[in-house]
Design a protein around this motif. Structure first.
Motif, mmCIF file in Angstrom:
data_model
loop_
_atom_site.group_PDB
_atom_site.id
_atom_site.type_symbol
_atom_site.label_atom_id
_atom_site.label_comp_id
_atom_site.label_asym_id
_atom_site.label_seq_id
_atom_site.Cartn_x
_atom_site.Cartn_y
_atom_site.Cartn_z
ATOM 1 N N GLY A 178 0.783 -1.232 0.000
ATOM 2 C CA GLY A 178 0.000 0.000 0.000
ATOM 3 C C GLY A 178 0.811 1.276 0.000
ATOM 4 O O GLY A 178 0.290 2.337 -0.358
ATOM 5 N N SER A 221 -0.708 1.339 -9.681
ATOM 6 C CA SER A 221 -0.686 1.878 -8.330
ATOM 7 C C SER A 221 -2.039 1.681 -7.646
ATOM 8 O O SER A 221 -2.109 1.302 -6.468
ATOM 9 C CB SER A 221 -0.332 3.370 -8.363
ATOM 10 N N SER A 232 2.801 0.909 -4.185
ATOM 11 C CA SER A 232 1.766 1.800 -4.711
ATOM 12 C C SER A 232 2.277 3.231 -4.872
ATOM 13 O O SER A 232 2.096 3.856 -5.928
ATOM 14 C CB SER A 232 0.545 1.783 -3.796
ATOM 15 N N THR A 261 -2.481 -2.037 -6.607
ATOM 16 C CA THR A 261 -1.741 -2.410 -5.401
ATOM 17 C C THR A 261 -2.354 -1.770 -4.157
ATOM 18 O O THR A 261 -2.375 -2.366 -3.079
ATOM 19 C CB THR A 261 -0.254 -2.009 -5.507
ATOM 20 N N TRP A 262 -2.875 -0.549 -4.302
ATOM 21 C CA TRP A 262 -3.573 0.090 -3.183
ATOM 22 C C TRP A 262 -4.849 -0.676 -2.853
ATOM 23 O O TRP A 262 -5.187 -0.849 -1.679
ATOM 24 C CB TRP A 262 -3.889 1.540 -3.518
ATOM 25 N N THR A 283 3.110 5.642 -8.026
ATOM 26 C CA THR A 283 2.504 6.975 -8.098
ATOM 27 C C THR A 283 3.551 8.030 -8.437
ATOM 28 O O THR A 283 3.320 8.905 -9.286
ATOM 29 C CB THR A 283 1.830 7.325 -6.762
#
Length: 301
Positions: free
Chosen positions: A78, A162, A82, A165-166, A86
């Motif tokens: 997270g 991203s 992620s 994965t978040w 980003t």
């Protein structure tokens, strides 16, 4: 009770406004002052330091070994993966495109939950997915005509990864999040993040390349805003808000990030206005709203 609900709405409004400003501020940092790994290492280290200092003045909370493993894994997924994606996404695309794709997180979480834990996809959820995909496709199809980033297509792809994965992080930490305070969780999340990103940044690039130009006051202030406001303060305000307003209401407020980030980016010249952007924005926000409403109805049913 009304005062507490007002306080909850105020907290989540402030948090998501800060997060919205955080996207173009991060873009400024990455364009002018810091490398993606320098950004990650700085954010991880100082956030970990702040949360561990705060934890020293709070009642100690024992974390079970199994839960600690989940929290640490959540930190890797997270935050490390992620947020690294980003950072690189903002190198290649604009805050507007990034924030619009990031608004699809509720849709992505719903799809992942259906895939991995068997949550049912209702007709209303399916409609939300279709609307979201339509908005995303509009962005992709028009990016060649109206994109103003270095490589908007690559940036959009990195943003999608991203968001995935978040979404995984939100799913695997769902039960653990109810057991421990945000400070307890975040001190471990940012500790593992710092342990990974700081050596990675130093050993990968060497100390000098982490910051792409001479340190300026503006860069220091921008990084301080990201660490203090968009990381530490945000993680205090969201759990506080959830005590007084429902999780669905909280998730709907996250759409404010997209609006603020897009508006600020265009105002300060990080992006250009074109007809497809507000249309795509409406579609992805509508998609997230539909999925949230569907999830709320399903949980009540």
């Amino acid at each position: 009770m009304e005062k507490k609900r007002f306080a909850g709405h105020s907290a989540i409004l402030i948090a998501n406004t800060l997060f919205g400003f955080g996207v173009p501020v991060s873009k400024l940092l990455l364009d002018k002052w810091v490398t993606p790994m320098g950004y990650m290492a700085s954010r991880s280290f100082f956030a970990a330091l702040i949360f561990w200092v705060i934890a020293m003045f709070m009642p100690k909370e024992k974390v079970e070994r199994r839960d600690l493993i989940i929290i640490l894994l959540g930190g890797v997924m997270g935050f490390v993966i992620s947020q690294t994606l980003t950072a690189w996404a903002l190198v290649y695309t604009t805050p507007t495109y990034y924030s619009m794709v990031a608004a699809l997180v509720p849709v992505i979480v719903m799809l992942l939950a259906a895939l991995f834990i068997g949550e049912k996809i209702t007709l209303l959820k399916f409609i939300g997915v279709v609307v979201g995909i339509t908005g995303t496709l509009l962005m992709v199809l028009k990016v060649g005509d109206n994109g103003s980033g270095r490589n908007d297509m690559l940036g959009i792809l990195l943003t999608l990864l991203s968001a995935v994965t978040w979404g995984v992080y939100l799913i695997i930490t769902r039960k653990v999040s109810d057991k421990y305070t945000p400070v307890t969780q975040m001190k471990w999340v940012f500790l593992i993040s710092a342990v990974i990103t700081v050596p990675w940044a130093l050993l990968g690039d060497g100390l000098d390349p982490l910051y792409t130009s001479a340190v300026e006051l503006s860069g220091v202030l921008e990084m301080a805003f990201i660490v203090v406001c968009c990381t530490v303060l945000g993680y205090f305000l969201i759990p506080y808000a959830m005590k007084y307003i429902g999780a669905t209401t909280v998730s709907v407020y996250t759409n404010l990030q997209t609006i603020v980030a897009s508006f600020v980016a265009i105002i300060i010249g990080q992006d250009i206005f074109s007809w497809d952007k507000p249309v795509a924005l409406v579609l992805v926000l509508l998609s997230a709203y539909i999925v949230n409403v569907a999830a709320s109805r399903q949980s009540k049913g």
